[in-house]
Design a protein around this motif. Structure first.
Motif, short mmCIF file in Angstrom:
data_model
loop_
_atom_site.label_atom_id
_atom_site.label_comp_id
_atom_site.label_asym_id
_atom_site.label_seq_id
_atom_site.Cartn_x
_atom_site.Cartn_y
_atom_site.Cartn_z
N GLY A 161 0.83 -1.20 0.00
CA GLY A 161 0.00 0.00 0.00
C GLY A 161 0.86 1.24 0.00
N LEU A 162 0.24 2.38 -0.27
CA LEU A 162 0.95 3.65 -0.35
C LEU A 162 0.42 4.61 0.72
CD1 LEU A 162 0.98 4.20 -4.21
CD2 LEU A 162 2.77 3.17 -2.79
N ARG A 163 1.33 5.16 1.52
CA ARG A 163 0.94 6.19 2.48
C ARG A 163 1.00 7.56 1.78
NH1 ARG A 163 5.16 3.40 4.46
NH2 ARG A 163 4.80 1.89 6.12
N PRO A 164 0.00 8.40 1.98
CA PRO A 164 0.05 9.76 1.42
C PRO A 164 0.73 10.69 2.42
CG PRO A 164 -2.13 9.33 2.31
CD PRO A 164 -1.31 8.10 2.60
N LEU A 165 2.01 10.96 2.23
CA LEU A 165 2.77 11.78 3.16
C LEU A 165 2.92 13.20 2.61
CD1 LEU A 165 5.64 9.30 4.12
CD2 LEU A 165 3.40 9.59 5.20
N LEU A 166 2.73 14.16 3.49
CA LEU A 166 2.94 15.55 3.09
C LEU A 166 4.42 15.79 2.89
CD1 LEU A 166 0.51 17.30 5.59
CD2 LEU A 166 0.07 16.65 3.23
N THR A 167 4.79 16.38 1.78
CA THR A 167 6.20 16.56 1.48
C THR A 167 6.80 17.66 2.35
OG1 THR A 167 5.68 18.10 -0.29
CG2 THR A 167 6.03 15.81 -0.90
N GLY A 168 8.05 17.42 2.75
CA GLY A 168 8.79 18.38 3.57
C GLY A 168 10.11 18.70 2.91
N GLU A 169 11.04 19.12 3.69
CA GLU A 169 12.33 19.49 3.14
C GLU A 169 13.19 18.28 2.86
OE1 GLU A 169 14.03 22.23 5.84
OE2 GLU A 169 12.52 23.78 5.52
N THR A 170 12.91 17.16 3.51
CA THR A 170 13.71 15.96 3.29
C THR A 170 12.98 15.01 2.36
OG1 THR A 170 14.65 13.99 4.33
CG2 THR A 170 12.73 14.93 5.39
N GLU A 171 13.74 14.24 1.62
CA GLU A 171 13.16 13.25 0.72
C GLU A 171 12.99 11.90 1.39
OE1 GLU A 171 11.94 13.71 -2.59
OE2 GLU A 171 12.01 15.67 -1.66
N GLU A 172 13.42 11.79 2.65
CA GLU A 172 13.32 10.52 3.35
C GLU A 172 11.89 10.34 3.82
OE1 GLU A 172 15.88 8.52 6.78
OE2 GLU A 172 16.82 10.29 5.93
N THR A 173 11.20 9.32 3.29
CA THR A 173 9.76 9.22 3.56
C THR A 173 9.46 8.96 5.02
OG1 THR A 173 9.69 6.85 3.07
CG2 THR A 173 9.34 8.36 1.24
#
Length: 578
Positions: free
Chosen positions: A351-363
């Protein structure tokens, strides 16, 4: 029990006739709000709006909960690891929701589950984890609410081994046991949608958004296509809510990319293994170098996961690679005295979590909080968050809708609205032996139904009373009754064989053949309810088999790109209109 004895507003039934009626009304009426997305947040938003007295429509391009909301760890939890990030507000909010779901909103669907947290150092680690778990328990008592689960306790290594004999003695020095809760995520979504329907929401799956209707800057509705009948129409609405999770940015593109929400998909995979492969009376939680790994009790099985890796390939069908599977096996085997192998794996899901993007690319470091935006008049976007806090996300989204509507809109009341099947559940559970005697269905089967449908179990027993053959278990998937397949189509919005085997039941991950052996019997049961011809029935079975073949092939590939290419080898679902 399909009607609404409390509200008198309508029926919670979501069958073929109700879908057709909903699409008809969508083409003729203007709604206060139309929700795009039939996952947990969209379902929650629909229920929140409907219980405030608003007129509501819901459209979903595929099956309900077919994305993230059916592929989670199936836990209702505060997020113990977020304490390490000092995100106390998120943990407190989630624990408050956990208590509400356990005790008021869905006592028939959400239940406590224990976890063992092994420690590897005698003093500092026990003190460190112990303080964290104690804070976790303390936060769950905020607002004077009952926790709904037992208090944590410290265990010696010997005490832990009594609970979990499969743990390697040399892998830990002691343990802490604490409690969270679990749920069948897809079933929960369906129940929220049925509750929204009871309060008047018009709901249709397999309905794709083609574009937004506009009057100048204002969004005034949607252009949609009924994928089953291949017809297009317009849905007029005063406000549109985009609750599409990892597809959030796609909907934003319909308004020229304007919006403050940007979502990155993070893939998490889970393995399903038989109960007898791990001897334990409790779940287990393990720390990994990136996150945590859960070993979760699941009926006659264990669910083990998850991973946390970036994914930018097919969002509809995320694929688990061989590397993903080996990662999970390697980490759980580090603490087991009898290692698991690939041959022990019954099922795999990604499955895919919908994460809000931040300054880091580390999910693993991206935000699990949610955000609501109103980028243009008439359009509300909601994204991020976690399954446990769906009700808060939904409330915030409909608060934004209320702000955009003329007139005073009542406050959210979903913290006091039980889901269908929940009101009176405990009394029916206490009477399960009498219910079994009266119906002629074994008490173990009645308990199974009560845990899945609550007081709506009466619907299933009525089906069985009318057609006793439906009281028999499915051949090759005997945890489920034949009546459940019929009910999935007649009451729960299932349109295709895959909907039933993958989401209304969990046969696709709980059987060694991934449900292929039961496909014919299930299709035969669905055909008269859904009006399938023999040709359509055969196509449904063939599609399901090819889907399983593609998933199996993807799980032998070394990396994401190869796994994605293999998974795309299966044809898309076939429409019922042919």
């Amino acid at each position: 029990m399909t009607g609404s004895p409390v509200t008198g507003l309508g029926s919670s039934r979501l069958g073929p006739a109700e879908r057709a009626a909903a699409l008809d009304r969508m083409g003729r009426e203007e709604f206060d709000v139309v929700v795009v997305g039939g996952g947990i947040v969209g379902a929650g938003a629909a229920l929140d709006a409907a219980t405030r007295g608003l007129t509501v429509a819901v459209v979903e391009a595929r099956d309900f909960a077919s994305g993230t909301s059916s592929r989670s760890s199936k836990l209702i939890h505060g997020g113990l690891r977020y304490l390490e990030q000092y995100n106390f507000d998120l943990v407190r909010e989630a624990l408050t929701e956990r208590s509400l779901l356990l005790q008021q909103i869905a006592p028939h669907l959400v239940r406590p589950v224990p976890f063992l947290l092994p420690t590897t150092h005698h003093v500092w680690e026990r003190a460190y984890f112990g303080a964290g778990v104690a804070l976790y328990d303390l936060l769950s008592l905020q607002m004077g609410m009952s926790r709904g689960v037992p208090h944590h306790r410290h265990l010696t290594r010997r005490g832990a081994l009594r609970l979990a004999p499969s743990l390697r003695k040399d892998a830990f020095t002691g343990a802490i046991q604490y409690w969270d809760a679990q749920v069948d995520d897809a079933r929960y979504v369906m129940t929220v949608l049925r509750t929204a329907a009871e309060y008047g929401a018009q709901i249709a799956s397999r309905t794709q958004v083609l574009g937004l209707l506009r009057e100048g800057e204002r969004v005034t509705g949607l252009r949609i296509r009924d994928l089953e009948g291949n017809t297009t129409s317009e849905v007029r609405a005063k406000q549109v809510v985009n609750a599409t999770g990892v597809w959030t940015d796609d909907i934003q593109e319909l308004v020229g990319g304007r919006g403050q929400i940007h979502v990155k998909a993070s893939k998490g995979i889970h393995l399903v293994v038989p109960k007898d492969r791990i001897h334990s009376s409790t779940g287990i939680i393990l720390r990994t170098e990136k996150s945590v790994l859960f070993v979760i009790p699941w009926g006659r099985h264990w669910i083990i996961g998850t991973t946390d890796t970036a994914w930018d390939l097919d969002k509809a069908h995320p694929a688990a690679s061989k590397a993903d599977i080996e990662y999970v096996l390697d980490h759980v085997n580090a603490v087991l005295n009898t290692p698991l192998t690939h041959d022990d794996v019954e099922g795999v899901y990604a499955g895919l979590r919908p994460l809000l993007t931040g300054e880091t690319e580390e999910t693993s470091k991206l935000s699990r909080e949610h955000v609501v935006a109103h980028p243009v008049p008439g359009l509300v976007l909601v994204a991020g968050g976690k399954y446990t806090t769906y009700r808060v996300m939904a409330k915030d989204a409909i608060d934004a809708v209320a702000h955009g509507l003329d007139g005073k809109i009542p406050e959210s009341c979903t913290d006091r609205v039980p889901l269908v099947g929940g009101d009176g559940f405990q009394a029916m559970w206490n009477a399960r032996h009498r219910l079994a005697a009266r119906s002629g269905v074994h008490v173990a089967r009645v308990e199974h139904l009560l845990r899945r449908y609550g007081t709506l179990t009466d619907d299933l027993l009525e089906l069985i009373s009318d057609k006793p053959d439906l009281g028999k278990p499915l051949s090759g998937a005997d945890d489920y009754l034949r009546a459940e397949v019929v009910y999935a189509a007649s009451h729960e919005g299932a349109r295709h064989l895959n909907d039933v085997l993958a989401r209304r039941t969990r046969i696709s991950i709980e059987t060694w053949d991934r449900g292929v052996g039961v496909a014919q019997e299930a299709a035969d049961l669905l055909a008269p309810v859904l009006g399938w011809s023999k040709k359509q029935r055969d196509r449904e079975i063939e599609y399901y088999r090819k889907r399983v073949e593609a998933e199996r092939a993807s799980q032998t590939q070394d990396d994401d790109q190869e796994a994605d290419a293999s998974r795309r080898g299966a044809p898309d679902i076939v429409p019922t209109a042919i």
